[in-house]
Structure formats: structure tokens, C-alpha cells
Scaffold this motif. Structure first.
Motif, mmCIF file in Angstrom:
data_model
loop_
_atom_site.group_PDB
_atom_site.id
_atom_site.type_symbol
_atom_site.label_atom_id
_atom_site.label_comp_id
_atom_site.label_asym_id
_atom_site.label_seq_id
_atom_site.Cartn_x
_atom_site.Cartn_y
_atom_site.Cartn_z
ATOM 1 N N THR A 111 41.978 47.626 26.643
ATOM 2 C CA THR A 111 43.315 47.680 27.273
ATOM 3 C C THR A 111 44.368 48.057 26.247
ATOM 4 O O THR A 111 44.831 49.193 26.208
ATOM 5 C CB THR A 111 43.647 46.318 27.912
ATOM 6 N N LEU B 129 30.877 47.525 27.110
ATOM 7 C CA LEU B 129 30.600 46.423 28.020
ATOM 8 C C LEU B 129 29.206 45.864 27.776
ATOM 9 O O LEU B 129 29.009 44.639 27.732
ATOM 10 C CB LEU B 129 30.725 46.901 29.466
ATOM 11 N N LEU C 264 34.710 38.095 23.269
ATOM 12 C CA LEU C 264 35.066 38.550 24.608
ATOM 13 C C LEU C 264 36.532 38.965 24.676
ATOM 14 O O LEU C 264 36.870 40.023 25.224
ATOM 15 C CB LEU C 264 34.782 37.433 25.622
ATOM 16 N N LEU C 265 37.411 38.153 24.105
ATOM 17 C CA LEU C 265 38.838 38.490 24.115
ATOM 18 C C LEU C 265 39.096 39.763 23.318
ATOM 19 O O LEU C 265 39.924 40.591 23.721
ATOM 20 C CB LEU C 265 39.645 37.326 23.523
ATOM 21 N N THR D 275 51.360 47.966 29.508
ATOM 22 C CA THR D 275 50.109 47.300 29.153
ATOM 23 C C THR D 275 50.334 46.304 28.024
ATOM 24 O O THR D 275 49.853 45.160 28.060
ATOM 25 C CB THR D 275 49.049 48.330 28.745
ATOM 26 N N VAL E 35 49.620 42.282 28.665
ATOM 27 C CA VAL E 35 48.528 41.655 27.907
ATOM 28 C C VAL E 35 49.084 40.677 26.877
ATOM 29 O O VAL E 35 48.598 39.546 26.732
ATOM 30 C CB VAL E 35 47.659 42.731 27.238
ATOM 31 N N SER F 101 42.763 37.972 18.757
ATOM 32 C CA SER F 101 41.713 37.443 19.639
ATOM 33 C C SER F 101 41.217 36.094 19.135
ATOM 34 O O SER F 101 40.963 35.181 19.929
ATOM 35 C CB SER F 101 40.550 38.433 19.730
ATOM 36 N N ILE G 154 38.183 42.693 25.456
ATOM 37 C CA ILE G 154 39.196 42.923 26.488
ATOM 38 C C ILE G 154 40.424 43.602 25.894
ATOM 39 O O ILE G 154 40.979 44.552 26.477
ATOM 40 C CB ILE G 154 39.578 41.585 27.154
ATOM 41 N N LEU G 155 40.849 43.138 24.740
ATOM 42 C CA LEU G 155 42.014 43.756 24.096
ATOM 43 C C LEU G 155 41.730 45.199 23.712
ATOM 44 O O LEU G 155 42.616 46.055 23.769
ATOM 45 C CB LEU G 155 42.415 42.941 22.856
ATOM 46 N N SER H 14 29.226 44.013 24.410
ATOM 47 C CA SER H 14 30.096 42.830 24.454
ATOM 48 C C SER H 14 29.482 41.720 25.309
ATOM 49 O O SER H 14 29.535 40.546 24.936
ATOM 50 C CB SER H 14 31.475 43.202 25.002
ATOM 51 N N THR I 24 28.457 38.219 23.742
ATOM 52 C CA THR I 24 29.108 37.012 24.255
ATOM 53 C C THR I 24 28.084 36.036 24.793
ATOM 54 O O THR I 24 28.157 34.824 24.525
ATOM 55 C CB THR I 24 30.111 37.385 25.369
#
Length: 1419
Positions: A892, A851, A884-885, A391, A395, A735, A888-889, A854, A858
Motif C-alpha cells: 500500500t 502474498l 504481516l504489517l 493512501t 494507512v 511495522s 501490508i505497508l 508473506s 507469517t
């Protein structure tokens, strides 16, 4: 007879006699001729003085015919015959003098004819002796006796009429009045006559006095004056020069006028809100008292109910359909503490089914999207946890590629490109203006004040400062030297001087425009000394036309003096507090020309920087200045970021996060740091008495053994999550970096505001998710980790609470390797779960919440990109991308880091030094659980806060309180001002801050404003009449007439000065009465004469024109003839003989086509009133826009206004509408996302309403705290909307995930919602409070130390308000409203199946939750 002593005996009061006649030479070599005293009768012959004897005056006359034609042309038909008191020499002198004046006043026939009548009577009237008396004589250069002073007796009637006919005549080229030139700016007729009569080089060569008292033998000059409003053409003037004939414009309220409806000090809206809220408070109190009285009447029922609820006898849910779920949350441990694992997860008990009905009829409601998201996040978490290094590699490889965009990294520094939308109407108009008329001048402005003198007030211990007058002889000499240095200043490396870059109205060979009091002295003090400078300065300030600078434009005192006392005493100018000095430098669209100016400006900046340091010491002067390069340089200074404070704020949040993350971890059951140190200190004395201890005795608890060093808790070394917190913060930085790289590839430039704020914003937002994930993982570890066995055993030993559903033995429905979508029997799942499984479950449970928050953040931030200003739009894009980034980070890479850190903890490896492994300690098998694993905040919420806030009376009080906050915010919002104080954009130590302070305090003139006309055929008569104002056929609503009418209502138009109408001056230039203006060759009328051509070969342009020149515009040039005259007018030099010529005055007012065959655009210049506040600047722009729109609509021409500040204030014309649009769209997006993600429109509306109330409360504080509404605060409001969702989203989702399937309208639905809300608060309340609120609050509190007013006002104040308001609304208001009206929930599927399995198999019994106010609390 005239005696030697200079005394005069006259035939006073006798008609037909003169007091003076003829010319007797001048006073000096270059002076004007002086009249001769004469006591004879009026004559029709011209007189010359032949001889003058020393002992006896003898005058002889030479007989010749008087020049009657000249006399009649000057003074009219009344002088066609009969005796006069003037000669041909006098007539010629008077003709020249009248010609100079009529260049200025000819546009108004009444003033022109009064002026001629006044001076013709003074010079030639046959009854001169009745109103004129020679009071003294002098010897002229030719040794003749000449007049030195006279008394002219003018009646008040004629004096006032004369003054009134001239006082309103405009001088278009100077945006002033003719009275400034012919009357010295006189405010009444006495001052007007005095100015004309005072002896001066440019004016009367002898003194003319106007006594107020009349001697018996004399009579007043008292003819009927002409009125500018008379109907005859020889008197009537146009509206521009005679307000009496103007149409009265209807009243128009000032722009952005405050509400006019008031009740006392309150607006009507505020009054209504106060009344409504008062009624609501009274109603609440009345209802509460009524409820208490009803309860007292039914006390026996309360007693019975209390006995019922405290009874130990419970029934099965299958038998008692009225039992309520949630009893487990009320169960108590045998020793009074919460049971480990059981109580901590008792929130899940309400997620299966309601026990109010048979179990088979209340299957849990399912929400498919919720299940899909949980499964998706479970799989994502499981993959990221199972393959952490893969991962990381994938990424980080993608992130690395995006960071390659840094190669295209650019920073935008141009203020116009930063703060003005590319398609802004004002920006496009500015570009049009710059292209056709050239850029506006670059002003180098200096304010010179005296150093402050401090006087200490010992009683108050305050230092009070006063400003002394700036003018003195020594300081004036010092400043003359300074200006000489500046004029000689050379730039580096090219050695440019002021003369190379300055603006020269008369052309390259002219003089620079330098507006300074030194210009009144001719830039040279040689002619003045300590005794004479003051009187000269007062004279020049009183009558600027007498002290013209070298560039020949009068300098009114408001241009060069500031802080002048508001009195009528002339000497008040000496008490001015400031000198205002302006060097006007030309600007250009040519980059090379512009760089030349900027190079000299940088040299001037360095000189002034040095001067500011030594001037207080050398002359007691303070200077504040600005150059053309100052604004951009100071805005872009990195010191504005207050780097130390920002970094300290980051560090504060970093340490808080790192030190707080591990607090919830359960690494064995051991004491904390402080108890360990206390235990060590208690046991330390036992080391001394060690020999007294029986060696055979065994220590039951090794903690009581004395040690030389303290036994520190293992969680300091192992349970700490310092490295994990550092990694989370590194992801924030990554990010932001990736967002910069991505948008740099897309061509979006970075601004300094992005560098200042976005890392801070993303850190504050991103840390929340870190807390939520870590806290949830701690709970999973309690349930399924290595330490979960003891907790389960405790359940089996007879605790009164039932088993938590997550302790069931059903296999996880998310595990695709072991099960399908359907759950299996609970017994088949082992108690212990792997680290990967626990991390996957953590993300499955919290991923949808992340989610939700975020997406809303966003979307909210991205909506900020709708603001057209590049600085704000780019900020919004970078913020949305970074958030947003970062999300995502976090779902993950951070999940992979979680599993690595979890394995480190379970392997007993030290945080930050994972290579060091501590040996495990022996745990007693029969150790009684000491706690639930909950932190202090969680225990407080569970034990005290949640039960308290869910009480009915408290709910009512909360609703009432927040309604009050809402109403107060609405009242306060009415006081929000528009604008942005540009001083906030500079570093706190910037030299521009005192400059703008002085600008507000001392500059008494407003900025120029240009009304640009284009798309019009000016060579056609109808369009000419739409522009002009000084001719009878000009349209009543022409540009010139409307601007003059608007000047009459400055409170609405913000126009202070007369407009410069080029077309009126152009047509007047054609008037053959101005003999030295437009001239053509006699033999070839197509050839124009220059000012050097002899009058013998030239004639006036319209001298023999048919029809002749007239004020009706009949016969005026059109078409090609018009353009021919116009081109000549634009190159004709503006001189004293012809002030109507256009080169200096209007050379840049017209833009001709490349062929010169048509006028592409032209402008009419005027000035705003002094603008002191942001509201003034905004309103001036709105007023000019209204005027231009009205002109365009009435005339059909294209008209727009332009002033230097418009391009920056254009945003405020739309800021309110944009705010409403963006916040409205943002709330709509929040409603859509929350309703979709939560599966309930009811709950979505409540969350959206709570977010709206949070934003409104922030806006309310803006009105109280002096935060203006502008693009920056608008973005902060959008940020408030996004972050407010974060305070609400997790609580709302936890509430919806605690559902039981009970219908909303069920009789017991209220108590069910209370339990779900209690569960939600205990579940996510600690994370919201510690992870969201405290993290942001700590960072904001550090920002309070900043020296940057920009950061303090727009970030510290607004974000502190947001944090506090968001926490209050999210943790107080939202729970109350959801508990009252929240939608039915959707239980988590895993919890549903496990709970249902245990409920059916074991037939657990429950007691009602919150059955009454006396129920036993769980803790």
C-alpha cells in the motif's frame, strides 16, 4: 604395680584380670572422667581410689554392690552375674556416651548391638587384660594416676564386621551417613576404630590405639559380630541401613541414552546412510560413463542434429509441430548483444501456448485464483498509485492509532516468567512447593581462587597459566577479615545485616548458615598460628564432625573446598584450588521480607564488586560470585544486546539496499561512474592543447570534450533510490513499532530478545519485497516507459527475435476503466503507459509472490507461538505481526512511494533533493541499444548460470550433491545436544560468567532435590507404611525405600546422597530408649516435657505404652494421637542430646493445615550427583520425574520432584516433540499455501520438500557448530522454515507462470520445463540473489563482529547457515527438481493474450530451445 614413671606391669594375657578400672578424675575442669590403671583381678564390686602416695602406690577399695541393673541394661544378660572390670561411675559415663551414639545408630540393631558389645567389653569385660594393655598414664586434675593411652587388640574379623554393620546407616537430617558422625567418615574399619580411639574433646578422653601386631602374651578381642542381614530381630536392619537386604532394582538405562547400535565409530543409521550414498555415487558415475559411451556410438546422429539446430532455415509453428517454444530466448542481436526490451522480456514467450501442436488445440491453462489475485493486486496498486497522499493519510492514521498501545508497553524481566510456561507442570509444582514449604533459599556464593600466574613459552609464543593452591596463612587471615566485613555489612537505606536476613535452622535465636572453611576454625583465628592452622584444617576436612560450625551441621570438604587433588593423602586438602563460601539467605513469598533480603544482597554485590578489584592486589586472590539479585539484573542488562554491532548491521543492510535499488534503473543510456571518470581523465590533457583544436570542427560525441570537472552519470543523482530505500526501512521500523503497540494493547509483554532481533528479522525479510517490486518496476519501465520506443523500433528493424508479448497493443485486462474481464485486440493499446499503470502492473505481477511468501512466513512465525515459553511465544507473535504489517505497508504505502519516486525520476529530479531538477540530455534518435537494461547478476544468470544448471549431467550432479548434504545433515543431527548455557544470556563482561565457570570447575556437590508427597492421609497406618523405610512393616516400594534403592544406581537416578526421611526420625524419636527425646509428664500424659524439666517429673513417651515401642510399628500412633505427637516433634529443638528432634532438621519438611489437624504435604530431601553439563541438568530432571511417576503409580499417592533448576529445564522434556510438531505443522502449512497459491500439488510438494531440506541442513550445521536445541533455536528453526519459503516461492511462481499448456507426460515435456525454468531464473533469480541473499548475508557478516556469544551462536551462526542453505536450495536444488518434475504452468493472462495475438497474426518462426547440448546460447 604402677610405677612413678608411668610404666605399667600387667598380668598380660591372663583371663580374669583387668587392665583398668574405676574413675580417677578428669584431665581438666570440663573433661570426661579418666579410668584408673588396675592390675588386679576382675571383681563384682565397685572400686574407688582412696589414696595415692608419692613414693609407693597404695590402693584401697570401698566395698559396695555393683549396679547390676544398669550393667545389664547396657551390656545385656551376659553381665547379669560374675566379676567385671568396671564400676558404677564408669557405667553411668558409658550410658551417656552410648545414648549419644544411639541417637544416630539405633535404627540398625546389628550396629547398635555391635557398638554396645565393643564398648562394654572394653570397659567391663572380666577378661579385659587379655586384649587391653595400658601403655601410659597421666596425673588427673584430682592428682590421681589415670590412664593416658591403651592398646586395644581387636581382631580383623570383628573389626570388619563391626564396620560393615554401621557403614550404611543413614543420617536423614543431614542427608549423610552415621559413619560421618561416629567414625569421621571412615572408609574402612581401621579408620573407624582410630576415629573412636583418638583423644579429643568430643570423644575419648584418653588415647586408644589399635595395634596391628599382637604381642605373645596378649590375645585378640574376637567375638562374632552381628550382621545387618541376619534374620534375628536383634540384628536385622532395614533396607535403608543395610543394602544386603534390599531388593535389586531392574536395570534402567540413563535418561536420553545415546544409540547403542554402532558399527565402529558410526551409529547404525549413519552407517546405512553412508552405504546408500556410496552406492548412489557409484551408480551415477556408472550411468554417466555409460551415457558418454552411447553418445560416442551415435556420433553421426549428433552431427546431424547439430546441423539441424544451427540452420538458419526455420519453419512456421503451424507447419512444424515438433518445434519448441522459447527460441526468442536464444535469439541474438546483430552485434552479439541482447536486444533492448526484446531479450529482457523473452521469458514471456513461453507463456502463451506450445507450438508442438496446432495452436487451436493448446489453449493456455488458466488458474482462477491466480487471475483473481492479479486483478485484486492490480486494483490495489492502481488505487495506491493514483491517490498516494490519500493512501498515506489512511494507512498512517490506522498505524498511528495502533501505536497508541505503547501506553500499555511493559517489559518482562523475571527469568521465571520469561522462560517458563505459565501452565508448565514444573512451574505449578514450584508454586506448590513455595506455598507450602516456603521458597528455596537465596544463595550468595563466592569462589575464591589464587590469581593466575602466567609463564611465557617463548618458543610457542603462548602464555600458559597455572592455578596455585589458594590456601596459605596470609590468605586465610585475609579472608577471615573479608567474612567479618560481610557479617557486619549494612544495607542502605534500612541498615539490614546478614543476621537480619540469613537462614537460621534453629530459629530466630540461632546462628546463620554460612558454609565456609572459616567455620572449621570457629570463625576466629586467635587460637591458631602459622604452624598450627594447616594441621587443624586437614583434621577438620578429614573428620568434619570434629569441627562443627556454630549452626551445628557438619561441613564436608566438598561444600567449602574446590579443586582438591584426587589422592588419598590427607594433606591434599591444603592443595585445594578454591575456597567455596556460601551465605544462605532466607527467601519469602512476602514482598516486604523478600525486599529486605534483596536490599542486603545489593549491598553485598557492591562490596564484592569492590573486593574483586582490590583482592588481586592485596592478597593475590581472584573472586567470582553471585548473589540472589544477580541473575535477573545481569540478564536484563542492555549491554547484552551489543548495541554498536547490531546498529552497524542495520546500517550495512540499509546502505546496501539504498545503493543497490537504483542499479537496475535505466535513466538514459550512459556510461557508469568508473567509465565516466576514466573518460574525464583521458580528456583532461586536451585542455592544455585547446588552442590546437579547430574551432569549426564539430564533436560527434560531446563526451570526448575536455572538461575541468568530470561529467558524472545522471543515474547517480536521478536513478539513485536512496530515499526510497530509506522509506522502505522506515516502514520496517514502523511495522515493528505498530506490532508492539497492537500486542501491548492485547497484554503481550515485550522481552529484550524482541528488541534485539525482530527489527533485524523484519528488515531482512521486508527488504526482499522492496527489491522485487523495484526490479519489476524497472522492467515495466523498459517495456512501457518513456524509453521503450527505441527498443520497439529495434524490433521493427529486423531483429531475429519476435516481439515480446508485453509489447503488444492489447489493452490491459486489469484496467477497469477501459475494459472488462476479456482482453481486446492488441493493436488498441498505446505503447506508452502512465506511471500509475506501470506501478499497478508491477504489483499485479509481483503481489501474488509477495502474498505467498508473506503468508507462509507469517504462518511459520505464528506457529512459534505454540512454544509455551513466554519469551519465545511473545517473540513469535511479535515477529508474525511485524512481518504481516510490513507486507501490508509494502503493498500500500510503499507502492504509493514507488509512483512518487518514479515521477521524480521521469521529471529528472535529484534523489534526496527533489526540488533540484537536472536538464534532460539530448539522445540520438539512431542510437543503437547498448544493452537490455539487465544488471550484471541478471546477465550472468541468463548467459552462464541458467544454461549450465539445466544440463542433464549437471542436474544429476546437483541431485547427488544435495542428497549427500541431506544424509550428512541427518548424521550430524544425531549430535545435537539439548540445553541452553545460561552464560550466553549474560553480557560478555558480566561477573556471572566467571562465576559459572568456577561453579563447573570447583563445586563437587549437586543441587538438592525434594520429593514432595501430598494427597495422602499420613495419620493412617497404610499410608505411613508407604512412606517409611526403617521398620519391618514398611512397604518394599515405599518412598524412603525407593529413594534409597535409586541411590544405588546414580547413573540412572542422578541421586547421590541418602534421603532425609522425616517419618522414620519421628517414629524413632518416640523410642523410649532415647531418654532425652520424647518425654511427657508422669501425672498428665497429655502434657509434654521440655528439655528443662526435671527427669523426676517426666517419663519417656512410650515407656509404659502397650504394646511397647517396636520395629514392627505395632502400636505406633495413628489419627489424632499421631498429629499430637507430630506437632510436638516439629517444635522440639534438635540438640546433641536428642538429634532426632524435628525443629531444626525437619521444621520446613511438613506443611500442616491451618488448624494443624492434618498434614497437607511433606517432602523427602536428597541431593543430585554433581551436575557439570546441560545434559546432566536435563537428565537429572528426567530421572527425578521418572522416580516420582513410579512412586505415584506404585503407591497411589501424589508425588512430584522439585529442585531449583527444574523449572528452567522442564522445556527439554518436551522440546523434541514440540520441535517435531511445530515443524510438521509448518511444513503442512507451507504445502497447503504453496499448492493453493501455485495451483499445483506437484510443485507444492517440491517447494515444501526443498524447504524441509533447508531446515534439515540448518539442523545439521547445529550439530557441527555446537548449537544446542532449546526454545530459542527452535524459534530460529521456525524462522528458517519461513525464510526458506522466501527463497523458493518467487522462483516456483515464476516457473508456474511460464506455462505453455504442455501436458506433464508429453514427449517434449522435459525440454518445455527446462525452458520454463530458464525463464524463471532469468526473471526472478537476480531479485532472489541480490534482494534476499546478499541483503541478509551482509547483515549477518556484520554480526560476526559481535562480542555477545548469545547473538553469535543463536543468530549469526544459525542465520548465516540459513541464508547460505536457503540460497543454495532455492537457486540450485529447486530449479533442478522443478525442471525434472515440476507441475504444468499457468501463464499470465495478459501475456497469454498478447502473445497469442502476435503469434497468430505474424506467424513467427522459432528454433528449438535446448534441442541438444550444442545449441547456440542467446548471449
Amino acid at each position: 604395680m604402677i610405677g612413678l614413671s608411668g610404666s605399667v606391669e600387667t598380668y598380660g594375657g591372663r583371663e580374669g584380670y583387668c587392665s583398668m578400672r574405676g574413675s580417677c578424675g578428669s584431665k581438666g575442669w570440663f573433661g570426661k572422667p579418666l579410668p584408673c590403671p588396675y592390675d588386679g583381678p576382675a571383681s563384682d564390686v565397685s572400686v574407688s581410689v582412696h589414696s595415692l602416695y608419692l613414693l609407693k602406690l597404695s590402693v584401697t577399695f570401698t566395698q559396695e554392690d555393683v549396679d547390676r541393673d544398669l550393667l545389664v541394661s547396657l551390656c545385656g544378660a551376659d553381665y547379669a552375674e560374675g566379676p567385671t572390670c568396671c564400676t558404677t561411675d564408669q557405667l553411668e559415663t558409658m550410658r551417656d556416651n552410648l545414648g549419644l551414639a544411639e541417637n544416630i545408630i539405633s535404627s540398625c540393631p546389628a550396629c547398635r548391638n555391635n557398638f554396645r558389645q565393643f564398648w562394654c567389653s572394653f570397659t567391663c569385660s572380666p577378661n579385659q587384660g587379655t586384649f587391653l594393655n595400658v601403655t601410659s598414664t597421666q596425673t588427673s586434675r584430682t592428682d590421681q594416676e589415670a590412664v593416658q593411652s591403651v592398646d586395644f587388640y581387636v581382631s580383623e574379623r570383628f573389626g570388619e564386621g563391626f564396620y560393615d554393620s554401621c557403614k550404611s546407616i543413614k543420617m536423614g537430617s543431614t542427608n549423610g551417613y552415621a559413619m560421618d558422625l561416629i567414625g569421621g567418615g571412615a572408609k574402612d574399619y581401621s579408620a573407624f576404630l582410630k576415629f573412636m580411639g583418638d583423644e579429643k574433646d568430643i570423644g575419648s578422653p584418653f588415647q586408644v590405639n589399635y595395634p596391628a601386631s599382637l604381642p605373645p602374651e596378649m590375645s585378640y578381642f574376637d567375638v562374632t559380630p552381628r550382621n545387618c542381614a541376619d534374620n534375628d530381630l536383634s540384628s536385622r536392619c532395614t533396607c535403608i541401613d543395610c543394602p544386603d537386604v534390599c531388593q535389586t532394582l531392574p536395570y534402567i538405562p540413563p535418561p536420553n541414552l545415546a544409540p547403542t547400535c554402532h558399527v565402529g565409530m558410526l551409529t547404525c543409521l549413519s552407517f546405512v546412510l553412508v552405504i546408500v550414498y556410496s552406492l548412489a555415487v557409484i551408480s551415477f558415475l556408472f550411468g554417466y560413463v555409460l551415457q558418454l559411451s552411447i553418445r560416442k556410438r551415435k556420433s553421426y546422429e549428433r552431427v546431424a542434429l547439430n546441423v539441424d539446430t544451427t540452420s538458419e532455415h526455420v519453419t512456421s509453428p503451424r507447419v512444424n509441430g515438433r518445434g519448441l517454444v522459447g527460441a526468442s530466448s536464444l535469439a541474438q542481436h546483430v552485434d552479439g548483444e541482447e536486444s533492448t526490451g526484446t531479450q529482457s522480456e523473452s521469458r514471456n514467450l513461453g507463456r502463451g501456448a506450445s507450438l508442438l501442436d496446432p495452436i487451436e488445440t493448446v489453449q493456455p491453462r488458466q488458474y482462477r485464483l491466480n487471475n483473481v489475485l492479479r486483478r485484486a493486486f492490480y486494483r490495489l496498486g492502481f488505487v495506491a498509485a493514483t491517490y498516494p497522499w490519500l493512501t498515506f493519510a489512511i494507512v498512517f492514521a490506522i498505524v498511528g492509532l495502533l501505536n497508541l498501545g505503547w501506553k500499555k508497553f511493559e517489559v518482562e524481566t523475571d527469568p521465571v516468567r520469561l522462560w517458563v510456561a505459565p501452565n508448565s507442570e514444573s512451574k505449578l509444582q514450584k508454586e506448590f512447593f513455595d506455598e507450602h514449604f516456603g521458597p528455596f533459599y537465596r544463595a550468595e556464593q563466592i569462589f575464591v581462587t589464587s590469581s593466575q600466574i602466567g609463564s611465557s613459552d617463548s618458543s610457542a609464543e603462548l602464555s600458559v597459566y597455572k592455578t596455585e593452591p589458594v590456601l596459605s596463612w596470609e590468605r586465610l587471615k585475609y579472608w577471615f577479615d573479608v567474612e567479618a566485613d560481610i557479617r557486619g555489612l549494612r544495607s542502605s537505606p534500612n541498615g539490614y545485616t546478614l543476621d537480619d536476613v540469613c537462614f537460621k535452622p534453629a530459629g530466630p535465636d540461632g546462628f546463620c548458615v554460612v558454609q565456609s572453611a572459616t567455620a572449621w576454625f570457629g570463625n576466629d583465628l586467635e587460637m591458631y598460628d602459622r604452624d598450627t592452622w594447616a594441621s587443624h584444617l586437614v583434621d577438620c576436612a578429614t573428620s568434619p564432625v570434629e569441627c562443627l560450625p556454630d549452626f551445628q551441621q557438619p561441613l564436608a570438604p566438598q561444600y567449602v573446598l574446590g579443586g582438591v587433588p584426587q589422592t588419598d593423602v590427607p594433606s591434599r586438602f591444603l592443595d585445594a584450588e578454591a575456597l567455596v563460601v556460601t551465605f544462605v539467605v532466607s527467601d519469602s513469598l512476602d514482598a516486604e521480607e523478600q525486599e529486605r533480603a534483596m536490599e542486603w544482597e545489593r549491598a553485598l554485590r557492591d562490596y564484592l564488586q569492590d573486593l574483586s578489584e582490590r583482592a588481586p592486589r592485596e592478597a593475590g586472590l581472584e573472586i567470582a560470585w553471585s548473589t540472589g539479585v544477580s541473575l535477573e539484573e545481569e540478564i536484563n542488562k542492555s549491554t547484552n544486546t551489543d548495541v554498536k554491532i547490531v546498529i552497524l548491521s542495520y546500517l550495512a543492510m540499509f546502505f546496501y539496499v539504498s545503493l543497490t535499488l537504483g542499479n537496475g534503473s535505466s535513466v538514459g543510456r550512459e556510461e557508469g561512474l568508473v567509465p565516466s571518470l576514466i573518460q574525464w581523465a583521458t580528456n583532461l590533457p586536451k585542455l592544455i592543447n585547446r588552442q590546437g583544436i579547430i574551432s569549426s570542427s564539430l564533436s560527434v560525441d560531446s563526451r570526448s570534450d575536455p572538461r575541468l570537472f568530470p561529467r558524472l552519470p545522471r543515474k547517480i543523482f536521478i536513478g539513485s533510490k536512496f530515499t526510497l530505500g530509506l522509506f522502505g526501512i522506515a516502514l520496517v521500523i514502523l511495522s515493528v513499532s505498530t506490532s508492539v503497540g497492537f500486542f501491548s494493547i492485547a497484554g503481550v509483554k515485550v522481552t529484550l530478545i524482541i528488541a534485539e532481533v525482530i527489527p533485524f528479522l523484519v528488515l531482512a525479510v521486508g527488504v526482499d519485497n522492496v527489491f522485487i517490486l523495484v526490479h519489476e518496476l524497472d522492467r515495466q519501465n523498459l517495456l512501457h516507459g518513456p524509453n521503450a520506443t527505441a527498443a520497439t523500433q529495434g524490433i521493427e528493424y529486423g531483429f531475429t527475435a519476435p516481439m515480446s508479448p508485453t509489447h503488444s497493443r492489447s489493452r490491459s485486462q486489469f484496467d477497469s476503466l477501459h475494459s472488462h474481464e476479456d482482453s481486446v485486440d492488441a493493436v488498441s493499446t498505446p505503447l506508452y503507459l502512465t506511471a500509475e499503470e506501470r506501478v499497478a502492473r508491477t504489483l499485479a505481477r509481483m503481489g501474488p509472490s509477495i502474498l505467498l511468501s508473506s503468508i507462509t512466513e507469517t504462518v511459520a512465525f505464528a506457529l512459534g507461538a505454540l512454544v509455551p515459553m513466554p519469551a519465545v511465544r511473545n517473540f513469535a507473535l511479535y515477529a508474525a505481526g511485524s512481518v504481516l504489517l510490513n507486507a501490508i505497508l509494502q503493498v500500500t504505502v510503499f507502492v504509493s512511494a514507488l509512483v512518487i519516486d518514479l515521477k521524480r525520476v521521469e521529471a529528472s529530479r535529484v534523489d534526496c533533493f527533489p526540488c533540484i531538477r537536472l536538464p534532460p540530455r539530448i539522445a540520438l534518435v539512431d542510437e543503437v541499444p547498448s544493452g537490455s537494461g539487465l544488471g550484471t547478476i541478471a546477465r550472468f544468470i541468463r548467459r552462464y548460470y541458467a544454461p549450465f544448471v539445466l544440463r542433464p549431467a549437471v542436474k544429476g550432479a546437483v541431485l547427488l550433491m544435495f542428497i549427500g548434504v541431506l544424509f550428512a545433515s541427518i548424521i550430524s543431527m544425531q549430535h545435537i545436544e539439548l540445553g541452553f548455557d545460561q552464560r550466553l544470556a549474560f553480557p560478555s563482561e558480566s561477573y556471572l560468567i566467571p562465576y559459572f565457570d568456577n561453579l563447573d570447575a570447583y563445586l563437587e556437590i549437586g543441587p538438592p532435590v525434594y520429593f514432595v508427597v501430598h494427597n495422602v492421609n499420613i495419620s493412617a497406618r497404610p499410608d505411613q507404611q508407604q512412606l517409611c523405610g526403617r521398620f519391618t512393616t514398611c512397604d518394599d516400594f515405599s518412598v524412603a525405600n525407593v529413594l534409597e534403592a535409586e541411590r544405588g544406581r546414580p547413573e540412572s537416578s542422578f541421586i547421590a546422597e541418602p534421603a532425609s526421611s522425616w517419618i522414620d526420625d519421628f517414629f524413632n524419636w518416640l523410642d523410649p530408649g532415647h531418654e532425652k527425646c520424647c518425654r511427657i509428664r508422669k501425672r498428665d500424659h497429655s502434657v509434654f516435657c521440655s528439655d528443662r524439666d526435671s527427669p523426676r517429673v517426666c517419663q519417656m513417651c512410650y515407656e509404659d505404652h502397650t504394646p511397647p515401642w517396636n520395629i514392627t510399628m505395632t502400636g505406633f500412633p495413628v489419627g489424632e494421637e499421631f498429629m499430637s505427637y507430630l506437632r510436638q516433634w516439629l517444635i522440639s529443638p534438635t540438640t546433641e542430646d536428642c538429634s532426632l528432634a524435628g525443629k531444626a532438621s525437619f521444621g520446613t519438611a511438613l506443611s500442616l493445615s491451618s488448624t494443624g489437624e492434618e498434614v497437607v504435604a511433606s517432602h523427602f530431601r536428597t541431593f543430585h550427583t554433581p551436575l557439570k553439563s546441560q545434559a546432566d541438568f536435563i537428565n537429572s530432571f528426567a530421572a527425578a520425574k521418572r522416580i516420582a511417576d513410579d512412586l505415584s503409580r506404585e503407591s497411589g499417592m501424589s508425588v512430584f520432584p522439585y529442585s531449583l533448576h527444574y523449572v528452567f529445564f522442564d522445556q527439554f522434556a518436551h522440546i523434541i516433540a514440540i520441535t517435531q510438531q511445530i515443524l510438521g505443522l509448518g511444513l503442512a502449512a507451507v504445502l497447503l499455501v504453496t499448492a493453493l497459491m501455485l495451483g499445483s500439488w506437484r510443485t507444492g510438494v517440491i517447494v515444501t520438500g526443498t524447504v524441509a531440506l533447508t531446515v534439515i541442513s540448518v539442523m545439521g550445521v547445529m550439530g557441527v557448530w555446537g548449537i544446542m536445541l532449546n526454545a530459542i533455536s527452535l524459534v530460529n528453526l521456525v524462522i528458517s522454515l519461513g525464510i526458506a519459503v522466501e527463497f523458493c516461492a518467487h522462483v516456483a511462481r515464476a516457473f508456474m507462470s511460464a506455462g505453455t499448456g504442455l501436458p506433464v507426460d508429453h514427449p517434449s515435456g522435459q525440454k518445455e520445463r527446462d525452458e520454463r525454468m530458464w525463464t524463471a531464473l532469468v526473471d526472478v533469480g537476480p531479485s532472489v540473489l541480490s534482494g534476499i541473499t546478499f541483503t541478509k548475508l551482509i547483515g549477518m557478516c556484520v554480526l560476526a563482529l559481535t562480542r555477545s556469544k548469545f547473538l553469535e551462536i543463536y543468530y549469526f551462526r544459525m542465520w548465516l547457515t540459513l541464508i547460505i542453505s536457503g540460497a543454495f536450495h532455492g537457486l540450485i536444488f529447486l530449479p533442478v527438481v522443478l525442471s525434472i518434475a515440476g507441475g504444468p504452468g499457468f501463464p499470465m493472462q495478459e501475456a497469454d493474450e498478447e502473445w497469442m495475438s502476435h503469434a497468430i497474426r505474424n506467424d513467427y518462426e522459432y528454433t528449438p530451445f535446448l534441442a541438444d547440448d550444442d545449441s547456440v546460447m542467446s548471449d
